[in-house]
Design a protein around this motif. Structure first.
Motif, PDB file in Angstrom:
ATOM      1  N   ALA A 182      31.486  30.913  43.593  1.00 33.45           N
ATOM      2  CA  ALA A 182      32.080  32.158  44.328  1.00 33.45           C
ATOM      3  C   ALA A 182      31.279  32.979  42.195  1.00 33.45           C
ATOM      4  O   ALA A 182      30.590  33.051  41.566  1.00 33.45           O
ATOM      5  CB  ALA A 182      33.407  32.385  43.886  1.00 33.45           C
ATOM      6  N   MET A 184      31.983  36.929  40.675  1.00 30.42           N
ATOM      7  CA  MET A 184      33.506  37.316  40.479  1.00 30.42           C
ATOM      8  C   MET A 184      33.305  38.085  39.514  1.00 30.42           C
ATOM      9  O   MET A 184      32.012  37.716  38.158  1.00 30.42           O
ATOM     10  CB  MET A 184      34.188  36.499  40.149  1.00 30.42           C
ATOM     11  N   SER A 437      38.485  43.991  42.043  1.00 23.84           N
ATOM     12  CA  SER A 437      38.927  42.335  42.538  1.00 23.84           C
ATOM     13  C   SER A 437      38.125  42.231  43.289  1.00 23.84           C
ATOM     14  O   SER A 437      38.213  41.130  43.462  1.00 23.84           O
ATOM     15  CB  SER A 437      39.368  41.907  41.355  1.00 23.84           C
ATOM     16  N   VAL A 441      34.968  39.984  44.432  1.00 23.28           N
ATOM     17  CA  VAL A 441      34.569  38.420  44.174  1.00 23.28           C
ATOM     18  C   VAL A 441      34.556  38.776  45.857  1.00 23.28           C
ATOM     19  O   VAL A 441      34.991  38.554  46.617  1.00 23.28           O
ATOM     20  CB  VAL A 441      36.119  38.414  44.183  1.00 23.28           C
ATOM     21  N   ARG A 446      35.956  34.575  52.779  1.00 19.87           N
ATOM     22  CA  ARG A 446      36.450  35.255  52.296  1.00 19.87           C
ATOM     23  C   ARG A 446      36.531  36.301  53.297  1.00 19.87           C
ATOM     24  O   ARG A 446      36.440  36.738  53.909  1.00 19.87           O
ATOM     25  CB  ARG A 446      35.445  36.556  51.164  1.00 19.87           C
TER      26      ARG A 446
END
Length: 596
Positions: A182, A184, A437, A441, A446
């Motif tokens: 990921a 982030m 956020s 991310v 997702r």
């Protein structure tokens, strides 16, 4: 708002309070065993100015539209159709900015009279905004940005949603991390002595407590003084020297003051913090909330006040600033210079862009970061023809202040073990990564994030605002399926009936209120979130922001008012051991200003 700001602030503040309690217990403070940080506290701390209310004060819509209310501090569309944010907040930036874009004649106009601050007068906002709108239409955005950057005026392109982690400045600050497949945001708070790191990605499934705790060191014995006296605030007995101006820096001091620290607001003569006089002399609406309970010393560090400040630093615990990198060193109060007189002092610096990367030397305010990070475009929605939305709440300032207060408490907790201070660094860039956020991310599978809009009611049919027959309601349910025609049904019902039906269906719902309605909320008053300034029979005629947390073991008076400029100058210097004749000499030399 597209972003769950109150929930973010609640979490940051809860972590700060917990860390402060640890620091206090290590110092032997009787801190009590329970502190309550509710969602309403998060809302209060995101924007204390919203809790400065008068019961019968009429609601005044914010002027200027979604792009901003002031001609010197708003979004403009350029000749190529692209948007920029013109961030000339202070008087110095206003003068330089107007001259840079070819509008220097505005300053000579009799309505402005050579005073850049009068650009913000209500009578001048309309005609100056219209003039600047026409000017910015004459050139493409890149040319305007180049001109304004050359004049050292805050300016920013309006960035796109979800692209901020790829920005070179964000990468240079270590705010982009890749972990477990990921992408982030990275670590938000810099600690020079005990730096944090990302250790592992989020767990894919719940883990047993025993598995989570495996490898943790044994808990050290508690140093807390325990029972035997009244409960104490965790940072009581500590002193903060607050050099901050406008919002982010001063708010760090206010949050540490909420936890018990004594805060001295060090202001530059002759007018002090410019946020006192912003917005046509009315002051920033949040000024009391960001400066309450402090004492004010007006001290000119650049004209002989350095030695006085270093003398105060010898007995201080924290120094807060929101200077650009290099300013503290030029003033003679860098981290190393402070540590030379007091090795245990903790420095806390909040800046727009930090001390690394291509933008580190650029000036920047909250909406500059809102613009370039994608916050304004995300809130406005994907239609580029619509103006970007300048969020009224200074989201990056307040979130950065919360993160900086957390870092300060972490450094104080470490100091209780080592006796050494360290440098805490937080940027508005970091705050913008936290705020976004959900949109930043990236990972396989997702789900899509909600698009905003000029008037964004909420992300789903059961999680949004609806207009009823006699007001507005906010539903806070889950799921994407709702009864067809729900908006039409709600529109024909009074709010009370909508709330009754929602409760019977198990959907949380509340009336959406104007600020003036808060003054009659006995729940907020009872729990100390509202401080009653002028009582009346049903609550308060005038109220202000109360405490940001509840401590059941303590009865605390309401927060004190903000200080007048230089109100405590003489008292502070006399307490520090200066001879009265020396204080008088400093006043006559213009190094110190006293009075109100």
């Amino acid at each position: 708002c597209v972003f769950p700001l109150a929930a973010y602030m609640q979490g940051i503040w809860a972590a700060t309070v917990a860390t402060a309690l640890i620091a206090g217990q290590r110092r032997g403070r009787r801190t009590g065993r329970l502190a309550v940080v509710g969602g309403a506290h998060g809302g209060l701390l995101v924007w204390p100015g919203g809790f400065e209310v008068r019961r019968d004060e009429p609601h005044v819509p914010r002027p200027g539209g979604p792009g901003g209310a002031l001609p010197n501090y708003r979004c403009y569309r350029c000749g190529d159709g692209a948007w920029l944010f013109f961030g000339a907040f202070s008087a110095a930036f206003i003068g330089r900015g107007l001259r840079a874009v070819g509008a220097g004649d505005v300053l000579a106009d009799p309505r402005v009279g050579g005073d850049p601050a009068r650009v913000r007068d209500a009578a001048n906002i309309g005609w100056i905004t219209t003039l600047l709108e026409a000017l910015f239409r004459r050139r493409p955005r890149a040319e305007w940005v180049k001109l304004l950057e050359a004049a050292d005026v805050p300016v920013a392109d309006v960035g796109e949603t979800g692209e901020w982690l790829d920005n070179e400045q964000v990468r240079a600050l270590g705010l982009r991390a890749e972990l477990g497949g990921a992408v982030m945001p990275g670590v938000f708070v810099g600690l020079s002595g005990t730096p944090a790191s990302l250790r592992r990605p989020a767990a894919e499934r719940p883990e047993a407590i025993a598995d989570v705790a495996r490898g943790w060191p044994p808990r050290p014995p508690a140093d807390c003084a325990g029972p035997g006296g009244p409960a104490e605030l965790p940072l009581g007995g500590l002193r903060v020297l607050d050099l901050g101006t406008i919002i982010a820096g001063p708010y760090v001091g206010a949050l540490l003051g909420e936890l018990g620290a004594e805060v001295l607001k060090i202001e530059r003569p002759p007018v002090g913090d410019e946020y006192r006089t912003a917005h046509a002399g009315r002051g920033g609406v949040g000024f009391p909330g960001f400066n309450r309970g402090k004492r004010s010393l007006m001290l000119d560090l650049a004209r002989g006040g350095r030695d006085v400040f270093l003398g105060l630093a010898r007995s201080a615990d924290v120094v807060v600033d929101n200077y650009r990198p290099g300013v503290a060193a030029r003033l003679g109060i860098s981290r190393d210079q402070l540590a030379a007189v007091n090795p245990g002092i903790t420095g806390v610096s909040v800046s727009a862009f930090g001390d690394a990367g291509p933008l580190c030397d650029r000036p920047g305010f909250d909406p500059v970061i809102q613009a370039m990070s994608g916050i304004m475009r995300t809130q406005a929605g994907p239609d580029e023809a619509d103006s970007p939305v300048f969020l009224t709440v200074p989201v990056n300032d307040v979130i950065a202040a919360g993160l900086a207060a957390l870092g300060a408490c972490a450094a104080l907790a470490v100091r209780a073990r080592t006796a050494h201070g360290q440098q805490v660094s937080v940027t508005l860039c970091a705050a913008s990564c936290l705020v976004q956020s959900e949109h930043l991310v990236r990972f396989a599978g997702r789900p899509p994030t909600p698009d905003g809009g000029r008037d964004f009611p909420g992300p789903g049919p059961l999680d949004r605002l609806y207009q009823a027959a006699d007001g507005w309601v906010r539903l806070a349910g889950t799921g994407q399926h709702a009864k067809d025609g729900l908006a039409e049904v709600v529109a024909g019902l009074p709010v009370a009936e909508v709330l009754r039906r929602a409760a019977s269906a198990g959907v949380p719902a509340v009336r959406a209120r104007q600020a003036s309605e808060l003054a009659g909320d006995l729940q907020l008053i009872r729990h100390g979130l509202l401080a009653v300034i002028e009582p009346d029979a049903s609550g308060a005629a005038v109220a202000g922001p109360g405490h940001g947390l509840e401590l059941p073991s303590m009865d605390r008076p309401p927060p004190g008012p903000p200080p007048r400029p230089g109100e405590h100058s003489r008292a502070i210097l006399l307490e520090a051991g200066l001879d009265p004749s020396e204080v008088l000499r400093l006043e006559r030399a213009g190094v110190v200003f006293s009075g109100g």
